[in-house]
Design a protein around this motif. Structure first.
Motif, mmCIF file in Angstrom:
data_model
loop_
_atom_site.group_PDB
_atom_site.id
_atom_site.type_symbol
_atom_site.label_atom_id
_atom_site.label_comp_id
_atom_site.label_asym_id
_atom_site.label_seq_id
_atom_site.Cartn_x
_atom_site.Cartn_y
_atom_site.Cartn_z
ATOM 1 N N TRP A 56 -44.453 -21.114 -74.953
ATOM 2 C CA TRP A 56 -42.873 -20.371 -75.841
ATOM 3 C C TRP A 56 -41.547 -21.550 -76.285
ATOM 4 O O TRP A 56 -40.497 -21.119 -76.762
ATOM 5 C CB TRP A 56 -42.643 -19.812 -74.254
ATOM 6 C CG TRP A 56 -42.675 -18.544 -73.610
ATOM 7 C CD1 TRP A 56 -43.831 -18.590 -72.507
ATOM 8 C CD2 TRP A 56 -43.514 -17.311 -74.925
ATOM 9 N NE1 TRP A 56 -44.519 -17.460 -73.026
ATOM 10 C CE2 TRP A 56 -44.100 -17.033 -73.446
ATOM 11 C CE3 TRP A 56 -43.057 -16.378 -76.401
ATOM 12 C CZ2 TRP A 56 -44.976 -15.519 -74.413
ATOM 13 C CZ3 TRP A 56 -43.315 -15.794 -75.945
ATOM 14 C CH2 TRP A 56 -44.420 -15.020 -75.615
ATOM 15 N N GLU A 57 -42.300 -22.624 -75.938
ATOM 16 C CA GLU A 57 -40.867 -23.997 -76.179
ATOM 17 C C GLU A 57 -40.965 -24.040 -77.595
ATOM 18 O O GLU A 57 -40.000 -24.095 -78.298
ATOM 19 C CB GLU A 57 -41.606 -24.831 -75.925
ATOM 20 C CG GLU A 57 -41.953 -24.846 -74.063
ATOM 21 C CD GLU A 57 -43.180 -24.752 -73.777
ATOM 22 O OE1 GLU A 57 -42.980 -24.828 -71.904
ATOM 23 O OE2 GLU A 57 -43.414 -24.118 -73.902
ATOM 24 N N ARG A 58 -41.940 -23.053 -78.235
ATOM 25 C CA ARG A 58 -41.486 -22.891 -79.866
ATOM 26 C C ARG A 58 -40.773 -22.290 -80.624
ATOM 27 O O ARG A 58 -40.655 -22.089 -81.457
ATOM 28 C CB ARG A 58 -42.982 -22.805 -81.038
ATOM 29 C CG ARG A 58 -44.374 -24.071 -80.009
ATOM 30 C CD ARG A 58 -45.525 -23.377 -80.694
ATOM 31 N NE ARG A 58 -47.280 -24.219 -80.207
ATOM 32 C CZ ARG A 58 -47.913 -24.599 -80.491
ATOM 33 N NH1 ARG A 58 -48.199 -23.405 -81.211
ATOM 34 N NH2 ARG A 58 -48.939 -24.901 -79.982
ATOM 35 N N LEU A 59 -39.873 -21.342 -79.565
ATOM 36 C CA LEU A 59 -39.928 -20.559 -80.084
ATOM 37 C C LEU A 59 -38.316 -20.421 -81.260
ATOM 38 O O LEU A 59 -37.667 -21.630 -80.725
ATOM 39 C CB LEU A 59 -38.966 -19.220 -78.757
ATOM 40 C CG LEU A 59 -40.177 -18.076 -78.541
ATOM 41 C CD1 LEU A 59 -39.612 -17.361 -77.083
ATOM 42 C CD2 LEU A 59 -41.009 -17.276 -79.911
ATOM 43 N N ARG A 60 -38.087 -19.843 -81.951
ATOM 44 C CA ARG A 60 -36.619 -20.198 -82.206
ATOM 45 C C ARG A 60 -35.013 -20.048 -81.433
ATOM 46 O O ARG A 60 -35.881 -19.003 -80.867
ATOM 47 C CB ARG A 60 -36.708 -19.683 -84.038
ATOM 48 C CG ARG A 60 -37.637 -20.320 -84.915
ATOM 49 C CD ARG A 60 -38.015 -19.688 -86.472
ATOM 50 N NE ARG A 60 -36.570 -19.968 -87.100
ATOM 51 C CZ ARG A 60 -35.964 -19.580 -87.623
ATOM 52 N NH1 ARG A 60 -36.327 -18.981 -88.588
ATOM 53 N NH2 ARG A 60 -35.076 -20.497 -88.724
ATOM 54 N N GLY A 112 -27.471 -16.498 -75.050
ATOM 55 C CA GLY A 112 -26.878 -16.972 -75.993
ATOM 56 C C GLY A 112 -26.967 -17.821 -76.538
ATOM 57 O O GLY A 112 -26.928 -18.970 -76.508
ATOM 58 N N ARG A 113 -26.493 -17.849 -78.181
ATOM 59 C CA ARG A 113 -26.620 -18.590 -78.810
ATOM 60 C C ARG A 113 -25.322 -18.922 -79.530
ATOM 61 O O ARG A 113 -24.563 -17.723 -79.775
ATOM 62 C CB ARG A 113 -27.104 -19.449 -80.319
ATOM 63 C CG ARG A 113 -26.459 -20.350 -81.060
ATOM 64 C CD ARG A 113 -28.028 -19.963 -81.738
ATOM 65 N NE ARG A 113 -27.609 -20.560 -83.351
ATOM 66 C CZ ARG A 113 -28.323 -20.797 -84.532
ATOM 67 N NH1 ARG A 113 -29.846 -19.895 -85.066
ATOM 68 N NH2 ARG A 113 -27.794 -21.877 -85.698
ATOM 69 N N GLU A 153 -29.280 -24.800 -84.191
ATOM 70 C CA GLU A 153 -30.876 -24.214 -83.545
ATOM 71 C C GLU A 153 -30.766 -25.205 -83.170
ATOM 72 O O GLU A 153 -32.013 -25.076 -81.531
ATOM 73 C CB GLU A 153 -31.610 -23.533 -84.346
ATOM 74 C CG GLU A 153 -33.351 -23.750 -84.533
ATOM 75 C CD GLU A 153 -34.305 -22.663 -84.964
ATOM 76 O OE1 GLU A 153 -34.757 -22.124 -85.107
ATOM 77 O OE2 GLU A 153 -32.754 -22.001 -86.606
ATOM 78 N N GLU A 154 -30.886 -26.927 -83.516
ATOM 79 C CA GLU A 154 -31.253 -27.745 -82.546
ATOM 80 C C GLU A 154 -30.710 -27.922 -80.895
ATOM 81 O O GLU A 154 -31.055 -27.705 -80.115
ATOM 82 C CB GLU A 154 -31.384 -29.156 -83.263
ATOM 83 C CG GLU A 154 -32.165 -30.437 -83.053
ATOM 84 C CD GLU A 154 -33.675 -29.775 -82.103
ATOM 85 O OE1 GLU A 154 -33.992 -30.297 -81.520
ATOM 86 O OE2 GLU A 154 -34.120 -29.199 -83.189
ATOM 87 N N ASP A 155 -29.755 -27.889 -80.973
ATOM 88 C CA ASP A 155 -28.920 -27.686 -80.529
ATOM 89 C C ASP A 155 -28.651 -26.975 -78.899
ATOM 90 O O ASP A 155 -29.649 -27.122 -77.716
ATOM 91 C CB ASP A 155 -27.139 -27.597 -80.158
ATOM 92 C CG ASP A 155 -26.171 -29.079 -81.054
ATOM 93 O OD1 ASP A 155 -26.970 -29.930 -81.089
ATOM 94 O OD2 ASP A 155 -25.578 -28.437 -81.508
ATOM 95 N N MET A 197 -31.563 -25.050 -73.630
ATOM 96 C CA MET A 197 -32.166 -24.022 -72.735
ATOM 97 C C MET A 197 -33.524 -25.126 -72.879
ATOM 98 O O MET A 197 -34.589 -24.082 -72.428
ATOM 99 C CB MET A 197 -32.931 -23.039 -73.846
ATOM 100 C CG MET A 197 -30.972 -22.464 -74.350
ATOM 101 S SD MET A 197 -30.871 -21.483 -72.447
ATOM 102 C CE MET A 197 -32.534 -20.983 -72.000
ATOM 103 N N LEU A 198 -34.382 -25.908 -73.092
ATOM 104 C CA LEU A 198 -35.543 -25.944 -73.423
ATOM 105 C C LEU A 198 -35.758 -26.881 -71.583
ATOM 106 O O LEU A 198 -36.990 -26.508 -71.004
ATOM 107 C CB LEU A 198 -36.021 -27.743 -74.040
ATOM 108 C CG LEU A 198 -36.895 -26.723 -75.314
ATOM 109 C CD1 LEU A 198 -37.678 -28.496 -76.483
ATOM 110 C CD2 LEU A 198 -37.919 -25.922 -75.534
#
Length: 256
Positions: free
Chosen positions: A244-248, A113-114, A120-122, A127-128
């Motif tokens: 999937w790395e491009r997901l928001r 979760g966030r 979003e960048e953090d 998660m990356l």
């Protein structure tokens, strides 16, 4: 060839959740093993009731006096008079399956979760590395399977490059569809939404099912059948290989 299994379409996203679950399970098991080892290490000697360190010390003293090896003799020495009760396992009731499920859900929400104050960048920076680690081996596996399947089907280098170009358009559809599912809560780390996950997997499967027609314009029917007969599945390959790395990042927990 037929992409028969829609659930394979969601293998990467669902696999990520599974990787998080296994990570938490492994952490708990490691802690439990360490606790049991500590209990075993401090458990009194079954013959004398003495601590293991005392037994070892007594054996060393006896060996020094006799000039050789000696076993500790049960009932002798100061340790035999010890009245300390042996350590026992925790009296805490064992966690039930449902309680463990709730705890895992809470831990997964914290992991995937966030946070309310997390940009979003953090979130992506956090998660990356986990996402790349979870997908590294599956991607290497499907790359090798595709290589072997293309050899078996006599796929030319030109055809392979055409496939890669076609997949870029498919991946764009996949990522847009997934971002929409995350935004509207169909895919969420905060709640159990099995119905939403299955609906998402079905929709993603339909997208990847449509890829069969595009592949059929590049490969012949014989080549597609030859690849299928090796055990290779395009649905599995595309699901794992999607970027999937491009997901928001997901929205923050509602009401937080």
């Amino acid at each position: 060839m037929s992409l028969r299994t829609p659930l394979l379409a969601g293998v990467a996203v669902l696999g990520l959740l599974g990787a998080g679950w296994l990570y938490l399970e492994n952490r708990d098991l490691s802690a439990e093993v360490a606790r049991l080892r500590a209990i075993e290490k401090n458990r009194p000697d079954p013959w004398t009731g003495a601590d293991r360190d005392q037994v070892a010390s007594a054996a060393d003293d006896a060996s020094d006096r006799r000039g050789g090896f000696a076993f500790p003799i049960p009932g002798r020495g100061k340790a035999a008079a010890s009245s300390e009760p042996p350590p026992t396992l925790d009296a805490k009731p064992k966690e039930t399956r449902l309680e463990r499920r709730l705890r895992r859900q809470s831990e997964l929400a914290a992991l995937l979760g966030r946070d309310p104050d997390e940009s979003e960048e953090d979130y992506r920076s956090r998660m990356l590395p986990f996402l790349e680690m979870a997908l590294a081996r599956p991607r290497a596996n499907v790359d090798e399977m595709r290589r072997q399947a293309e050899i078996a089907a006599n796929v030319t280098d030109a055809q392979s490059k055409q496939l890669d170009q076609e997949f870029e358009a498919i991946y764009g559809e996949v990522i847009d569809f997934t971002n929409a599912a995350v935004a509207d809560g169909q895919l969420t780390p905060y709640d159990r939404n099995v119905k939403g996950m299955l609906q998402y997997a079905g929709g993603l499967g339909a997208i990847l099912e449509g890829a069969e027609g595009r592949i059929g314009k590049i490969l012949s029917a014989e080549q597609m059948r030859a690849m299928y007969n090796t055990g290779f599945e395009w649905g599995e390959y595309l699901g794992v290989r999607a970027p999937w790395e491009r997901l928001r990042a997901p929205p923050v927990r509602p009401g937080s």
